[in-house]
Design an enzyme around this catalytic site. Structure first.
Site, PDB file in Angstrom:
ATOM      1  N   LYS A  62       0.850  -1.189   0.000  1.00 48.73           N
ATOM      2  CA  LYS A  62       0.000   0.000   0.000  1.00 48.73           C
ATOM      3  C   LYS A  62       0.889   1.243   0.000  1.00 48.73           C
ATOM      4  CE  LYS A  62      -3.114   2.873   2.594  1.00 48.73           C
ATOM      5  NZ  LYS A  62      -3.603   3.245   3.940  1.00 48.73           N
TER       6      LYS A  62
ATOM      7  N   ASN B  22      -8.797   1.875  10.529  1.00 47.07           N
ATOM      8  CA  ASN B  22      -7.834   1.751  11.622  1.00 47.07           C
ATOM      9  C   ASN B  22      -8.294   2.539  12.839  1.00 47.07           C
ATOM     10  OD1 ASN B  22      -4.189   2.094  11.980  1.00 47.07           O
ATOM     11  ND2 ASN B  22      -5.691   1.284  13.348  1.00 47.07           N
TER      12      ASN B  22
ATOM     13  N   ALA C 145      -9.399   5.920   4.968  1.00 51.81           N
ATOM     14  CA  ALA C 145      -9.183   7.124   5.783  1.00 51.81           C
ATOM     15  C   ALA C 145     -10.463   7.916   6.032  1.00 51.81           C
ATOM     16  CB  ALA C 145      -8.130   8.052   5.171  1.00 51.81           C
ATOM     17  N   GLY C 146     -10.632   8.314   7.292  1.00 47.18           N
ATOM     18  CA  GLY C 146     -11.716   9.214   7.660  1.00 47.18           C
ATOM     19  C   GLY C 146     -12.991   8.556   8.136  1.00 47.18           C
TER      20      GLY C 146
ATOM     21  N   GLY D 213      -7.734   9.742  10.164  1.00 44.36           N
ATOM     22  CA  GLY D 213      -7.958   9.855  11.601  1.00 44.36           C
ATOM     23  C   GLY D 213      -8.987  10.871  12.019  1.00 44.36           C
TER      24      GLY D 213
END
Length: 271
Positions: free
Chosen positions: A114, A223, A201-202, A175
């Site tokens: 990635k 994550n 993401a987000g 995040g």
């Protein structure tokens, strides 16, 4: 009754054929999870198990995967059952990213990777100029590259044209937990792409993942939303169910929208 059973069976067969593939590799789960921000590797392992994910990202510059003198990730998860996806988290230019992934290949023979090249330390948005440059080089070197990118359809197409194995547009800044800020752009990327589109993401909570899947995304990567939840293990399971539900809703095909009401029961034949 026989016709109804046959129809149900055909639908089940159709769902079973709905296989998630990246670079020729088949995955059981459409949920990919990260391994950072947890309290420890024990919590990481429990969350991964609860999520049902069989691919996890590993920040090569941050997560210990080789130094056996310190706690090592592979002591807690089975690398034969869980696919480790090295990533370039924390890289802010092409040179750093290339060096990191070449090191990953030397350490573990990884070719599926990635790529993320960030613009600055405040918003962590992707530097698309450096990202495209890095993608071209990595593909030429034989890497299969899953690429974190902006939600710009033109730039996403550029990545695919240069050999990216998967397009990974952000939902919102890394995040941030803001969820999907631009559904239209994500939808445009999905419609034009011949490789998997994975929102990265987000994402803040399970319903965000469901929305991504309902839009037609092939998968989601989570994550912070799991690792920073008050109960990470419970949240991991919630994401597992959310991704499955969203995918099934996409395959089912939602009803059309209308500004007017429509009765649930037919008006014809009212007493």
């Amino acid at each position: 009754m026989i016709k109804l059973k046959l129809y149900t069976l055909l639908e089940v067969v159709k769902l079973k054929k709905d296989i998630f593939k990246i670079a020729g590799m088949s995955l059981k789960s459409r949920l990919i999870v990260g391994t950072g921000k947890y309290k420890n590797f024990i919590e990481t392992a429990k969350a991964i198990k609860a999520s049902g994910a069989n691919m996890v990202t590993v920040a090569v510059r941050r997560v210990n995967i080789t130094n056996k003198k310190k706690p090592i990730l592979t002591d807690y998860i089975n690398a034969k059952k869980i696919i480790l996806l090295p990533n370039t988290a924390g890289c802010f230019n092409s040179e750093e990213a290339l060096r990191t992934l070449r090191l990953a290949r030397e350490m573990g023979g990884w070719k599926l990777v990635k790529l993320e090249v960030l613009g600055n330390k405040k918003n962590l948005l992707p530097n698309m100029i450096e990202t495209i440059k890095s993608t071209k080089i990595l593909v030429k070197e034989g890497f299969k590259v899953m690429v974190y990118c902006s939600d710009d359809p033109l730039l996403a197409k550029k990545l695919e044209d240069n050999g990216a194995s998967a397009i990974m547009p952000l939902a919102s800044p890394i995040g941030s937990g803001l969820g999907i800020l631009n559904k239209i752009n994500i939808s445009l990327i999905i419609k034009q792409s011949k490789v998997p589109v994975i929102v990265d993401a987000g994402i803040g909570t399970a319903s965000d993942a469901t929305i991504a899947m309902e839009l037609g995304c092939d998968g989601v990567l989570i994550n912070s939303a799991i690792a920073q939840a008050k109960k990470p293990i419970v949240m991991a399971n919630a994401f597992k169910e959310a991704v499955i539900s969203g995918r099934n809703a996409f395959l089912a095909g939602r009803m059309g929208k209308s500004v007017l009401g429509s009765p649930s029961s037919p008006l014809k034949g009212l007493i």
